[in-house]
Design a protein around this motif. Structure first.
Motif, PDB file in Angstrom:
ATOM      1  N   PRO A 160       0.819  -1.224   0.000  1.00 31.88           N
ATOM      2  CA  PRO A 160       0.000   0.000   0.000  1.00 31.88           C
ATOM      3  C   PRO A 160       0.848   1.268   0.000  1.00 31.88           C
ATOM      4  CG  PRO A 160      -0.324  -1.306   2.031  1.00 31.88           C
ATOM      5  CD  PRO A 160       0.602  -2.086   1.158  1.00 31.88           C
ATOM      6  N   ILE A 161       2.077   1.165   0.530  1.00 33.32           N
ATOM      7  CA  ILE A 161       2.942   2.338   0.465  1.00 33.32           C
ATOM      8  C   ILE A 161       4.037   2.110  -0.579  1.00 33.32           C
ATOM      9  CG2 ILE A 161       2.702   3.391   2.756  1.00 33.32           C
ATOM     10  CD1 ILE A 161       4.948   1.671   3.728  1.00 33.32           C
ATOM     11  N   THR A 162       4.446   3.196  -1.210  1.00 27.62           N
ATOM     12  CA  THR A 162       5.524   3.095  -2.194  1.00 27.62           C
ATOM     13  C   THR A 162       6.855   3.260  -1.474  1.00 27.62           C
ATOM     14  OG1 THR A 162       4.106   3.945  -3.935  1.00 27.62           O
ATOM     15  CG2 THR A 162       6.476   4.135  -4.296  1.00 27.62           C
ATOM     16  N   VAL A 163       7.672   2.225  -1.570  1.00 23.50           N
ATOM     17  CA  VAL A 163       8.986   2.266  -0.904  1.00 23.50           C
ATOM     18  C   VAL A 163       9.928   3.143  -1.735  1.00 23.50           C
ATOM     19  CG1 VAL A 163      10.951   0.841  -0.188  1.00 23.50           C
ATOM     20  CG2 VAL A 163       8.611   0.017   0.168  1.00 23.50           C
ATOM     21  N   ASP A 164      10.684   4.011  -1.050  1.00 21.38           N
ATOM     22  CA  ASP A 164      11.527   4.961  -1.788  1.00 21.38           C
ATOM     23  C   ASP A 164      12.744   4.278  -2.418  1.00 21.38           C
ATOM     24  OD1 ASP A 164      14.015   5.521   0.170  1.00 21.38           O
ATOM     25  OD2 ASP A 164      12.188   5.172   1.329  1.00 21.38           O
ATOM     26  N   THR A 165      13.300   4.941  -3.414  1.00 20.87           N
ATOM     27  CA  THR A 165      14.392   4.368  -4.214  1.00 20.87           C
ATOM     28  C   THR A 165      15.611   4.059  -3.344  1.00 20.87           C
ATOM     29  OG1 THR A 165      13.582   5.818  -5.956  1.00 20.87           O
ATOM     30  CG2 THR A 165      15.681   4.732  -6.365  1.00 20.87           C
ATOM     31  N   ASP A 166      15.890   4.938  -2.400  1.00 18.97           N
ATOM     32  CA  ASP A 166      17.020   4.738  -1.498  1.00 18.97           C
ATOM     33  C   ASP A 166      16.926   3.405  -0.754  1.00 18.97           C
ATOM     34  OD1 ASP A 166      18.821   6.859  -1.425  1.00 18.97           O
ATOM     35  OD2 ASP A 166      18.630   6.908   0.793  1.00 18.97           O
ATOM     36  N   THR A 167      15.746   3.171  -0.188  1.00 21.95           N
ATOM     37  CA  THR A 167      15.536   1.932   0.573  1.00 21.95           C
ATOM     38  C   THR A 167      15.621   0.720  -0.344  1.00 21.95           C
ATOM     39  OG1 THR A 167      14.106   3.166   2.064  1.00 21.95           O
ATOM     40  CG2 THR A 167      13.947   0.768   2.161  1.00 21.95           C
ATOM     41  N   ASP A 207      22.688 -26.477  -3.503  1.00 16.13           N
ATOM     42  CA  ASP A 207      23.461 -25.295  -3.118  1.00 16.13           C
ATOM     43  C   ASP A 207      22.834 -24.047  -3.737  1.00 16.13           C
ATOM     44  OD1 ASP A 207      25.379 -23.446  -2.457  1.00 16.13           O
ATOM     45  OD2 ASP A 207      26.822 -24.132  -3.949  1.00 16.13           O
ATOM     46  N   THR A 208      22.351 -23.127  -2.866  1.00 11.49           N
ATOM     47  CA  THR A 208      21.743 -21.886  -3.367  1.00 11.49           C
ATOM     48  C   THR A 208      22.735 -20.731  -3.366  1.00 11.49           C
ATOM     49  OG1 THR A 208      21.038 -21.150  -1.170  1.00 11.49           O
ATOM     50  CG2 THR A 208      19.510 -22.586  -2.374  1.00 11.49           C
ATOM     51  N   GLY A 209      23.812 -20.867  -2.614  1.00 11.59           N
ATOM     52  CA  GLY A 209      24.795 -19.776  -2.515  1.00 11.59           C
ATOM     53  C   GLY A 209      24.316 -18.623  -1.643  1.00 11.59           C
ATOM     54  N   ILE A 210      23.162 -18.787  -0.993  1.00  6.59           N
ATOM     55  CA  ILE A 210      22.570 -17.685  -0.221  1.00  6.59           C
ATOM     56  C   ILE A 210      22.636 -17.989   1.275  1.00  6.59           C
ATOM     57  CG2 ILE A 210      20.466 -16.319   0.167  1.00  6.59           C
ATOM     58  CD1 ILE A 210      19.698 -16.924  -2.747  1.00  6.59           C
ATOM     59  N   ASP A 211      22.980 -16.965   2.046  1.00  2.00           N
ATOM     60  CA  ASP A 211      23.149 -17.102   3.488  1.00  2.00           C
ATOM     61  C   ASP A 211      21.874 -16.602   4.194  1.00  2.00           C
ATOM     62  OD1 ASP A 211      23.768 -16.709   6.162  1.00  2.00           O
ATOM     63  OD2 ASP A 211      25.782 -15.921   5.764  1.00  2.00           O
ATOM     64  N   ILE A 212      21.148 -17.526   4.817  1.00  2.00           N
ATOM     65  CA  ILE A 212      19.870 -17.157   5.458  1.00  2.00           C
ATOM     66  C   ILE A 212      20.068 -16.091   6.531  1.00  2.00           C
ATOM     67  CG2 ILE A 212      17.994 -17.979   6.948  1.00  2.00           C
ATOM     68  CD1 ILE A 212      17.999 -20.579   5.514  1.00  2.00           C
ATOM     69  N   GLN A 213      21.133 -16.261   7.316  1.00  2.00           N
ATOM     70  CA  GLN A 213      21.344 -15.284   8.402  1.00  2.00           C
ATOM     71  C   GLN A 213      21.503 -13.877   7.849  1.00  2.00           C
ATOM     72  OE1 GLN A 213      20.726 -15.710  11.352  1.00  2.00           O
ATOM     73  NE2 GLN A 213      21.307 -17.713  12.126  1.00  2.00           N
ATOM     74  N   ARG A 214      22.159 -13.761   6.691  1.00  2.00           N
ATOM     75  CA  ARG A 214      22.347 -12.423   6.110  1.00  2.00           C
ATOM     76  C   ARG A 214      21.072 -11.910   5.443  1.00  2.00           C
ATOM     77  NH1 ARG A 214      27.928 -10.475   4.427  1.00  2.00           N
ATOM     78  NH2 ARG A 214      26.756  -8.617   5.005  1.00  2.00           N
ATOM     79  N   LEU A 215      20.188 -12.842   5.048  1.00  2.00           N
ATOM     80  CA  LEU A 215      18.901 -12.403   4.488  1.00  2.00           C
ATOM     81  C   LEU A 215      18.080 -11.676   5.544  1.00  2.00           C
ATOM     82  CD1 LEU A 215      17.504 -15.323   2.287  1.00  2.00           C
ATOM     83  CD2 LEU A 215      18.371 -13.107   1.512  1.00  2.00           C
ATOM     84  N   ARG A 216      18.354 -11.988   6.810  1.00  2.00           N
ATOM     85  CA  ARG A 216      17.591 -11.357   7.894  1.00  2.00           C
ATOM     86  C   ARG A 216      17.756  -9.847   7.867  1.00  2.00           C
ATOM     87  NH1 ARG A 216      18.955 -14.493  13.299  1.00  2.00           N
ATOM     88  NH2 ARG A 216      17.152 -13.345  14.066  1.00  2.00           N
ATOM     89  N   GLU A 217      18.945  -9.407   7.424  1.00  2.00           N
ATOM     90  CA  GLU A 217      19.162  -7.953   7.344  1.00  2.00           C
ATOM     91  C   GLU A 217      18.220  -7.341   6.311  1.00  2.00           C
ATOM     92  OE1 GLU A 217      23.414  -7.460   6.559  1.00  2.00           O
ATOM     93  OE2 GLU A 217      23.777  -9.061   8.016  1.00  2.00           O
ATOM     94  N   VAL A 218      17.980  -8.065   5.217  1.00  2.00           N
ATOM     95  CA  VAL A 218      17.091  -7.545   4.166  1.00  2.00           C
ATOM     96  C   VAL A 218      15.650  -7.534   4.678  1.00  2.00           C
ATOM     97  CG1 VAL A 218      16.595  -7.621   1.714  1.00  2.00           C
ATOM     98  CG2 VAL A 218      18.570  -8.872   2.596  1.00  2.00           C
ATOM     99  N   VAL A 219      15.281  -8.596   5.378  1.00  2.00           N
ATOM    100  CA  VAL A 219      13.914  -8.660   5.927  1.00  2.00           C
ATOM    101  C   VAL A 219      13.712  -7.503   6.908  1.00  2.00           C
ATOM    102  CG1 VAL A 219      12.294 -10.037   7.289  1.00  2.00           C
ATOM    103  CG2 VAL A 219      13.746 -11.158   5.602  1.00  2.00           C
ATOM    104  N   ALA A 220      14.753  -7.210   7.684  1.00  2.00           N
ATOM    105  CA  ALA A 220      14.630  -6.108   8.654  1.00  2.00           C
ATOM    106  C   ALA A 220      14.387  -4.786   7.930  1.00  2.00           C
ATOM    107  CB  ALA A 220      15.897  -6.034   9.511  1.00  2.00           C
ATOM    108  N   ALA A 254      13.052  -4.438   4.956  1.00  2.00           N
ATOM    109  CA  ALA A 254      11.719  -4.511   4.323  1.00  2.00           C
ATOM    110  C   ALA A 254      10.607  -4.344   5.356  1.00  2.00           C
ATOM    111  CB  ALA A 254      11.574  -5.834   3.581  1.00  2.00           C
ATOM    112  N   ARG A 255      10.801  -4.907   6.532  1.00  2.00           N
ATOM    113  CA  ARG A 255       9.790  -4.766   7.592  1.00  2.00           C
ATOM    114  C   ARG A 255       9.605  -3.294   7.939  1.00  2.00           C
ATOM    115  NH1 ARG A 255      11.828  -9.543  11.648  1.00  2.00           N
ATOM    116  NH2 ARG A 255      10.496 -11.217  10.874  1.00  2.00           N
ATOM    117  N   GLN A 256      10.741  -2.620   8.078  1.00  2.00           N
ATOM    118  CA  GLN A 256      10.679  -1.209   8.457  1.00  2.00           C
ATOM    119  C   GLN A 256      10.050  -0.372   7.336  1.00  2.00           C
ATOM    120  OE1 GLN A 256      14.462   0.575   9.386  1.00  2.00           O
ATOM    121  NE2 GLN A 256      13.559   1.781  11.018  1.00  2.00           N
TER     122      GLN A 256
END
Ligand code: COA
Ligand code: ZN
Length: 306
Positions: free
Chosen positions: A20-27, A263-276, A278-280
């Motif tokens: 519903p909100i447009t996330v800004d380009t910076d974020t 093997d996905t090459g992706i680190d779940i623990q580091r994805l948490r930073e992205v989720v944080a 996105a949540r904000q």
């Protein structure tokens, strides 16, 4: 050595287009950097669509100039028509994603075209892309169920996928846009397609509306599919597909595939930073099942081994 799987991150596009909100380009740029830092190497960050139809994507060209610039990171832009294709090309995208839905109603609502008009529009884009040396992936949207017309027979996505390959599409993404499919349907749709065109030419794109995305992803993986879309934190939905919730969460898909030896090459623990981030930015509770579990373990002081 483990077999590799490609996870194409669509959170910035499929995820954010439905907020519903447009996330800004910076974020968005911060999210892209954090995704790359977590090991994501395939991203669909933007679509070049009408800003009236999808205002959340109006900064597509601006965001493109802010994306992490690394040779091993592969970007795709979604294009709904030839105009969108030209804008994506101007912005320098080496790959474009096209969209073709399985029914007249869905194409009409999404693209203002009938099914036949949308198929012909895709054929025109594919011809232009081939001439320009741009790689293509065509989404067969609503491959399992149409948000307007209900269940879709397996012959429909199969026929449209074959038509798009014939028109020169490099890859086809079979998309459960509203999360209305099941693993058996996945098997029935994919088995003949894989036999005829090879598993390596397919992506699977899942929404987790009714909780079957993980089962469907594994069914596809078991059939040999090694390319999946996912959206960090399960961000998503489609403004033109009522009732659809978010995509399968990237972190859940990583956990599923890695726990089954891929093997996905992706680190779940580091994805948490992205989720944080996105949540904000979206002010929404986000995060797949695996994050709730990790968070609950941490609350109890237990060391989490993934
Ligand atoms: N990007 C930006 N603007 C576009 C555009 C594109 N790809 N395609 C058309 N436009 C503009 C036109 O220039 C025109 O602008 P104007 O009013 O200032 O003259 C206006 O949009 C209408 O053009 P028209 O060709 O008549 O489009 P339409 O109204 O039939 O809409 C789409 C068709 C495809 C552009 C629109 O339905 C759309 O953007 N859909 C995307 C939906 C989506 O993102 N779905 C989720 C992903 S699958
Ligand atoms: Zn989707």
């Amino acid at each position: 050595m483990k077999e590799q799987v490609i996870i194409n991150e669509v959170g910035l596009r499929d995820g954010l287009q439905n907020q519903p909100i447009t996330v800004d380009t910076d974020t968005k740029a911060r999210m892209a950097q954090a995704l790359v830092d977590a090991g994501v190497r395939y991203l669909e960050p933007v679509s070049f669509v009408s800003p009236k139809a999808v205002p959340q994507m109006a900064d597509a060209a601006a965001l493109t100039t802010r994306l992490p610039d690394a040779a091993d990171v592969h970007y795709t832009a979604l294009v709904p028509n030839l105009k969108g294709y030209q804008l994506a090309r101007q912005a320098g995208y080496p790959t474009v994603a096209l969209v073709l839905s399985t029914t007249d109603t869905f194409n009409q609502r999404n693209l203002n075209m009938s099914l036949e008009q949308a198929a012909q529009s895709c054929e025109a884009i594919l011809a232009a892309a081939r001439a320009d040396g741009v790689a293509t992936r065509t989404y067969i949207s609503g491959a399992f169920a149409c948000p307007y017309d209900g269940p879709v027979p397996v012959s429909l996505p199969q026929g449209l996928a074959a038509r798009m390959f014939e028109a020169g599409s490099d890859a086809v993404a079979i998309a459960d846009t509203i999360g209305g499919g099941n693993p058996l349907q996945m098997k029935h749709i994919m088995t003949p397609l894989i036999r005829d065109f090879g598993a390596e030419r397919f992506y699977v794109h899942l929404h987790d509306t009714r909780g079957l995305a993980a089962a469907m992803a594994w069914q596809a993986a078991d059939l040999g599919v090694r390319r999946f879309d996912a959206s960090v934190g399960g961000l998503g939905g489609c403004p033109f597909a009522p009732g659809a919730t978010g995509n399968m969460a990237t972190e859940d898909l990583v956990y599923l595939l890695e726990s089954c030896g891929l093997d996905t090459g992706i680190d779940i623990q580091r994805l948490r930073e992205v989720v944080a981030i996105a949540r904000q930015a979206t002010d929404r509770p986000l995060g797949g099942r695996i994050l709730s579990w990790i968070e609950s373990q941490e609350t109890r002081g237990t060391t989490v081994c993934l």
